[in-house]
Design a protein around this motif. Structure first.
Motif, PDB file in Angstrom:
ATOM      1  N   ASP A  24       1.062  -1.224  -0.022  1.00  0.00           N
ATOM      2  CA  ASP A  24       0.190   0.079   0.282  1.00  0.00           C
ATOM      3  C   ASP A  24       0.921   1.364   0.047  1.00  0.00           C
ATOM      4  N   GLU A  25       2.104   1.110   0.718  1.00  0.00           N
ATOM      5  CA  GLU A  25       3.221   2.232   0.926  1.00  0.00           C
ATOM      6  C   GLU A  25       3.487   2.679  -0.519  1.00  0.00           C
ATOM      7  N   LYS A  31       1.990   6.480  -7.165  1.00  0.00           N
ATOM      8  CA  LYS A  31       0.620   7.000  -7.561  1.00  0.00           C
ATOM      9  C   LYS A  31       0.586   8.641  -7.245  1.00  0.00           C
ATOM     10  N   LYS A  32       1.154   8.941  -6.027  1.00  0.00           N
ATOM     11  CA  LYS A  32       1.171  10.367  -5.727  1.00  0.00           C
ATOM     12  C   LYS A  32       2.069  11.150  -6.469  1.00  0.00           C
ATOM     13  N   THR A  61      15.107   0.126  -2.303  1.00  0.00           N
ATOM     14  CA  THR A  61      15.860   1.221  -2.583  1.00  0.00           C
ATOM     15  C   THR A  61      15.165   2.252  -3.260  1.00  0.00           C
ATOM     16  N   PHE A  62      14.161   1.882  -4.215  1.00  0.00           N
ATOM     17  CA  PHE A  62      13.366   2.764  -5.047  1.00  0.00           C
ATOM     18  C   PHE A  62      12.510   3.749  -4.196  1.00  0.00           C
ATOM     19  N   ILE A  63      11.713   3.602  -3.238  1.00  0.00           N
ATOM     20  CA  ILE A  63      11.144   4.463  -2.589  1.00  0.00           C
ATOM     21  C   ILE A  63      11.794   5.318  -1.816  1.00  0.00           C
ATOM     22  N   PRO A  64      12.879   4.626  -0.846  1.00  0.00           N
ATOM     23  CA  PRO A  64      13.642   5.563   0.066  1.00  0.00           C
ATOM     24  C   PRO A  64      14.354   6.682  -0.648  1.00  0.00           C
ATOM     25  N   PHE A  68      13.777  10.248  -0.023  1.00  0.00           N
ATOM     26  CA  PHE A  68      15.253  11.329   0.385  1.00  0.00           C
ATOM     27  C   PHE A  68      15.186  12.498  -0.753  1.00  0.00           C
ATOM     28  N   MET A  69      15.172  12.337  -2.000  1.00  0.00           N
ATOM     29  CA  MET A  69      15.065  13.569  -2.956  1.00  0.00           C
ATOM     30  C   MET A  69      13.761  14.479  -2.538  1.00  0.00           C
ATOM     31  N   GLU A  70      12.721  14.030  -2.228  1.00  0.00           N
ATOM     32  CA  GLU A  70      11.353  14.528  -1.803  1.00  0.00           C
ATOM     33  C   GLU A  70      11.875  15.612  -0.579  1.00  0.00           C
ATOM     34  N   ASN A  71      12.768  15.199   0.405  1.00  0.00           N
ATOM     35  CA  ASN A  71      12.709  16.092   1.448  1.00  0.00           C
ATOM     36  C   ASN A  71      13.912  16.896   1.154  1.00  0.00           C
TER      37      ASN A  71
END
Length: 73
Positions: A24-25, A31-32, A61-64, A68-71
């Motif tokens: 789900d995460e 999607k977001k 590794t993909f989501i983290p 990381f870039m989003e933050n």
């Protein structure tokens, strides 16, 4: 389906038609941020078509990386 694009479920289908589950995460984050194309490119780089077993490691590794870039890193 079978084209490496978004499928309306919590799964992703690569170019070969292999189906990979998304948590789900993972699904919500992808999607977001509309990361379906990026997921396809990373899957290609990880050679998911020839080694579907690499999916879990790739997703670790993909989501983290995008978080990381989003933050603002």
């Amino acid at each position: 389906m079978g084209n490496g694009e978004f499928v309306m479920s919590k799964k992703w289908t690569n170019w070969n038609g292999d189906v990979f589950p998304l948590t789900d995460e993972e699904y919500n984050f992808i999607k977001k941020h509309d990361l379906w194309e990026a997921l396809g490119e990373v899957g290609h780089q990880w050679d998911i078509d020839n080694d579907p077993g690499a999916w879990d490691l790739m997703m670790e590794t993909f989501i983290p990386a995008f978080k990381f870039m989003e933050n603002g890193a």
